[in-house]
Design a protein around this motif. Structure first.
Motif, PDB file in Angstrom:
ATOM      1  N   MET A   1      26.414  56.541  50.957  1.00  0.00           N
ATOM      2  CA  MET A   1      25.872  55.374  50.310  1.00  0.00           C
ATOM      3  C   MET A   1      24.352  55.342  50.502  1.00  0.00           C
ATOM      4  SD  MET A   1      27.908  51.847  50.632  1.00  0.00           S
ATOM      5  CE  MET A   1      27.835  50.767  49.282  1.00  0.00           C
ATOM      6  N   SER A   2      23.670  54.906  49.504  1.00  0.00           N
ATOM      7  CA  SER A   2      22.208  54.877  49.596  1.00  0.00           C
ATOM      8  C   SER A   2      21.755  53.654  50.389  1.00  0.00           C
ATOM      9  CB  SER A   2      21.607  54.858  48.191  1.00  0.00           C
ATOM     10  OG  SER A   2      21.865  53.619  47.572  1.00  0.00           O
ATOM     11  N   PRO A   3      20.505  53.633  50.833  1.00  0.00           N
ATOM     12  CA  PRO A   3      19.999  52.496  51.608  1.00  0.00           C
ATOM     13  C   PRO A   3      20.077  51.175  50.843  1.00  0.00           C
ATOM     14  CG  PRO A   3      18.455  54.328  51.694  1.00  0.00           C
ATOM     15  CD  PRO A   3      19.544  54.709  50.738  1.00  0.00           C
ATOM     16  N   GLN A   4      20.041  51.222  49.526  1.00  0.00           N
ATOM     17  CA  GLN A   4      20.091  49.974  48.755  1.00  0.00           C
ATOM     18  C   GLN A   4      21.513  49.417  48.660  1.00  0.00           C
ATOM     19  OE1 GLN A   4      18.700  52.832  47.482  1.00  0.00           O
ATOM     20  NE2 GLN A   4      16.551  52.311  47.818  1.00  0.00           N
ATOM     21  N   GLY A   5      22.523  50.147  49.121  1.00  0.00           N
ATOM     22  CA  GLY A   5      23.890  49.658  49.103  1.00  0.00           C
ATOM     23  C   GLY A   5      24.653  50.007  47.844  1.00  0.00           C
ATOM     24  N   SER A   6      24.099  50.850  47.008  1.00  0.00           N
ATOM     25  CA  SER A   6      24.806  51.248  45.798  1.00  0.00           C
ATOM     26  C   SER A   6      25.421  52.631  45.995  1.00  0.00           C
ATOM     27  CB  SER A   6      23.873  51.245  44.588  1.00  0.00           C
ATOM     28  OG  SER A   6      22.860  52.208  44.769  1.00  0.00           O
ATOM     29  N   THR A   7      26.401  52.949  45.177  1.00  0.00           N
ATOM     30  CA  THR A   7      27.070  54.235  45.258  1.00  0.00           C
ATOM     31  C   THR A   7      26.288  55.256  44.448  1.00  0.00           C
ATOM     32  OG1 THR A   7      29.197  53.113  45.432  1.00  0.00           O
ATOM     33  CG2 THR A   7      29.243  55.426  44.818  1.00  0.00           C
ATOM     34  N   PRO A   8      25.998  56.416  45.010  1.00  0.00           N
ATOM     35  CA  PRO A   8      25.282  57.450  44.264  1.00  0.00           C
ATOM     36  C   PRO A   8      26.087  57.891  43.048  1.00  0.00           C
ATOM     37  CG  PRO A   8      25.429  58.016  46.601  1.00  0.00           C
ATOM     38  CD  PRO A   8      26.297  56.826  46.371  1.00  0.00           C
ATOM     39  N   PRO A   9      25.417  58.316  41.985  1.00  0.00           N
ATOM     40  CA  PRO A   9      26.128  58.792  40.792  1.00  0.00           C
ATOM     41  C   PRO A   9      27.083  59.926  41.140  1.00  0.00           C
ATOM     42  CG  PRO A   9      23.769  58.612  40.375  1.00  0.00           C
ATOM     43  CD  PRO A   9      23.974  58.376  41.831  1.00  0.00           C
ATOM     44  N   GLY A  10      28.264  59.878  40.564  1.00  0.00           N
ATOM     45  CA  GLY A  10      29.256  60.916  40.802  1.00  0.00           C
ATOM     46  C   GLY A  10      30.155  60.657  41.989  1.00  0.00           C
ATOM     47  N   GLU A  11      29.815  59.697  42.822  1.00  0.00           N
ATOM     48  CA  GLU A  11      30.651  59.361  43.978  1.00  0.00           C
ATOM     49  C   GLU A  11      31.675  58.304  43.566  1.00  0.00           C
ATOM     50  OE1 GLU A  11      30.616  60.577  47.186  1.00  0.00           O
ATOM     51  OE2 GLU A  11      29.259  62.073  46.362  1.00  0.00           O
ATOM     52  N   PRO A  12      32.898  58.385  44.098  1.00  0.00           N
ATOM     53  CA  PRO A  12      33.900  57.362  43.764  1.00  0.00           C
ATOM     54  C   PRO A  12      33.515  55.999  44.339  1.00  0.00           C
ATOM     55  CG  PRO A  12      34.773  58.923  45.371  1.00  0.00           C
ATOM     56  CD  PRO A  12      33.415  59.412  44.973  1.00  0.00           C
ATOM     57  N   LEU A  13      33.800  54.980  43.600  1.00  0.00           N
ATOM     58  CA  LEU A  13      33.515  53.615  44.023  1.00  0.00           C
ATOM     59  C   LEU A  13      34.748  53.059  44.726  1.00  0.00           C
ATOM     60  CD1 LEU A  13      31.615  51.160  43.955  1.00  0.00           C
ATOM     61  CD2 LEU A  13      32.623  50.558  41.754  1.00  0.00           C
ATOM     62  N   ASP A  14      34.587  52.577  45.934  1.00  0.00           N
ATOM     63  CA  ASP A  14      35.698  52.048  46.715  1.00  0.00           C
ATOM     64  C   ASP A  14      35.747  50.539  46.563  1.00  0.00           C
ATOM     65  OD1 ASP A  14      36.533  51.684  50.192  1.00  0.00           O
ATOM     66  OD2 ASP A  14      37.850  52.013  48.482  1.00  0.00           O
ATOM     67  N   TRP A  15      36.764  50.026  45.849  1.00  0.00           N
ATOM     68  CA  TRP A  15      36.901  48.589  45.695  1.00  0.00           C
ATOM     69  C   TRP A  15      38.368  48.247  45.467  1.00  0.00           C
ATOM     70  CZ3 TRP A  15      38.633  46.266  41.125  1.00  0.00           C
ATOM     71  CH2 TRP A  15      38.743  47.104  40.038  1.00  0.00           C
ATOM     72  N   SER A  16      38.723  47.015  45.673  1.00  0.00           N
ATOM     73  CA  SER A  16      40.094  46.572  45.432  1.00  0.00           C
ATOM     74  C   SER A  16      40.071  45.143  44.906  1.00  0.00           C
ATOM     75  CB  SER A  16      40.918  46.643  46.718  1.00  0.00           C
ATOM     76  OG  SER A  16      40.417  45.734  47.668  1.00  0.00           O
ATOM     77  N   LEU A  17      41.148  44.780  44.235  1.00  0.00           N
ATOM     78  CA  LEU A  17      41.282  43.453  43.651  1.00  0.00           C
ATOM     79  C   LEU A  17      42.692  42.971  43.923  1.00  0.00           C
ATOM     80  CD1 LEU A  17      40.037  41.236  41.862  1.00  0.00           C
ATOM     81  CD2 LEU A  17      40.837  42.519  39.888  1.00  0.00           C
ATOM     82  N   ASP A  18      42.834  41.859  44.581  1.00  0.00           N
ATOM     83  CA  ASP A  18      44.146  41.318  44.916  1.00  0.00           C
ATOM     84  C   ASP A  18      44.630  40.405  43.795  1.00  0.00           C
ATOM     85  OD1 ASP A  18      46.432  40.355  46.045  1.00  0.00           O
ATOM     86  OD2 ASP A  18      45.455  39.344  47.729  1.00  0.00           O
ATOM     87  N   LEU A  19      45.675  40.828  43.099  1.00  0.00           N
ATOM     88  CA  LEU A  19      46.231  40.045  41.991  1.00  0.00           C
ATOM     89  C   LEU A  19      47.525  39.325  42.376  1.00  0.00           C
ATOM     90  CD1 LEU A  19      45.678  42.593  39.091  1.00  0.00           C
ATOM     91  CD2 LEU A  19      44.336  40.551  39.593  1.00  0.00           C
ATOM     92  N   SER A  20      47.847  39.271  43.659  1.00  0.00           N
ATOM     93  CA  SER A  20      49.124  38.679  44.065  1.00  0.00           C
ATOM     94  C   SER A  20      49.227  37.208  43.696  1.00  0.00           C
ATOM     95  CB  SER A  20      49.383  38.907  45.553  1.00  0.00           C
ATOM     96  OG  SER A  20      48.321  38.391  46.322  1.00  0.00           O
ATOM     97  N   ALA A  21      48.166  36.446  43.808  1.00  0.00           N
ATOM     98  CA  ALA A  21      48.223  35.028  43.434  1.00  0.00           C
ATOM     99  C   ALA A  21      48.453  34.890  41.931  1.00  0.00           C
ATOM    100  CB  ALA A  21      46.939  34.313  43.849  1.00  0.00           C
ATOM    101  N   HIS A  22      47.783  35.710  41.153  1.00  0.00           N
ATOM    102  CA  HIS A  22      47.972  35.671  39.700  1.00  0.00           C
ATOM    103  C   HIS A  22      49.400  36.083  39.337  1.00  0.00           C
ATOM    104  CE1 HIS A  22      47.182  35.987  35.449  1.00  0.00           C
ATOM    105  NE2 HIS A  22      47.657  37.212  35.477  1.00  0.00           N
ATOM    106  N   GLU A  23      49.946  37.076  40.037  1.00  0.00           N
ATOM    107  CA  GLU A  23      51.313  37.525  39.760  1.00  0.00           C
ATOM    108  C   GLU A  23      52.319  36.421  40.072  1.00  0.00           C
ATOM    109  OE1 GLU A  23      54.634  39.876  38.759  1.00  0.00           O
ATOM    110  OE2 GLU A  23      52.538  39.874  38.145  1.00  0.00           O
ATOM    111  N   MET A  24      52.125  35.699  41.130  1.00  0.00           N
ATOM    112  CA  MET A  24      53.035  34.592  41.455  1.00  0.00           C
ATOM    113  C   MET A  24      52.965  33.503  40.382  1.00  0.00           C
ATOM    114  SD  MET A  24      54.691  35.574  44.029  1.00  0.00           S
ATOM    115  CE  MET A  24      55.558  34.066  44.356  1.00  0.00           C
ATOM    116  N   LEU A  25      51.770  33.224  39.891  1.00  0.00           N
ATOM    117  CA  LEU A  25      51.609  32.240  38.820  1.00  0.00           C
ATOM    118  C   LEU A  25      52.286  32.734  37.545  1.00  0.00           C
ATOM    119  CD1 LEU A  25      50.371  29.585  37.851  1.00  0.00           C
ATOM    120  CD2 LEU A  25      48.286  30.866  37.296  1.00  0.00           C
ATOM    121  N   ARG A  26      52.122  34.019  37.222  1.00  0.00           N
ATOM    122  CA  ARG A  26      52.756  34.594  36.041  1.00  0.00           C
ATOM    123  C   ARG A  26      54.270  34.485  36.133  1.00  0.00           C
ATOM    124  NH1 ARG A  26      55.550  38.651  34.263  1.00  0.00           N
ATOM    125  NH2 ARG A  26      55.729  39.558  36.327  1.00  0.00           N
ATOM    126  N   ARG A  27      54.826  34.812  37.272  1.00  0.00           N
ATOM    127  CA  ARG A  27      56.279  34.715  37.462  1.00  0.00           C
ATOM    128  C   ARG A  27      56.762  33.273  37.324  1.00  0.00           C
ATOM    129  NH1 ARG A  27      57.856  38.776  42.442  1.00  0.00           N
ATOM    130  NH2 ARG A  27      56.934  40.644  41.529  1.00  0.00           N
TER     131      ARG A  27
END
Length: 85
Positions: free
Chosen positions: A1-27
């Motif tokens: 990771m660069s000093p500015q906190g961004s991911t260098p080009p070509g490197e995979p971006l590590d992130w996640s999104l929790d949709l469990s609350a939305h899934e419970m509402l959908r159900r």
């Protein structure tokens, strides 16, 4: 990771999104739309009956193709290999 906190080009971006609350509402919305009289066992029996009708009355060629698809695992086996059985 660069000093500015961004991911260098070509490197995979590590992130996640929790949709469990939305899934419970959908159900909850799905069950609300189905209503209090919905019977899942009856629905499954209806699906089985419809499946049986779909594959009943096949010509010899259609039955041969159906049997090949069942043998290949593309379609599930019903009864003795025929949906109407």
């Amino acid at each position: 990771m660069s000093p500015q906190g961004s991911t260098p080009p070509g490197e995979p971006l590590d992130w996640s999104l929790d949709l469990s609350a939305h899934e419970m509402l959908r159900r909850a919305h799905v069950l609300d739309a189905l209503g209090p009289d919905w019977d899942p066992v009856e629905a499954l029996h209806g699906e089985d009956a419809a499946y049986g009708l779909l594959y009943s009355g096949l010509s010899a060629e259609q039955q041969r193709l159906y049997d090949e698809l069942v043998a290949a695992g593309v379609l599930p086996r019903r009864g003795e290999g025929h949906a109407a059985a």
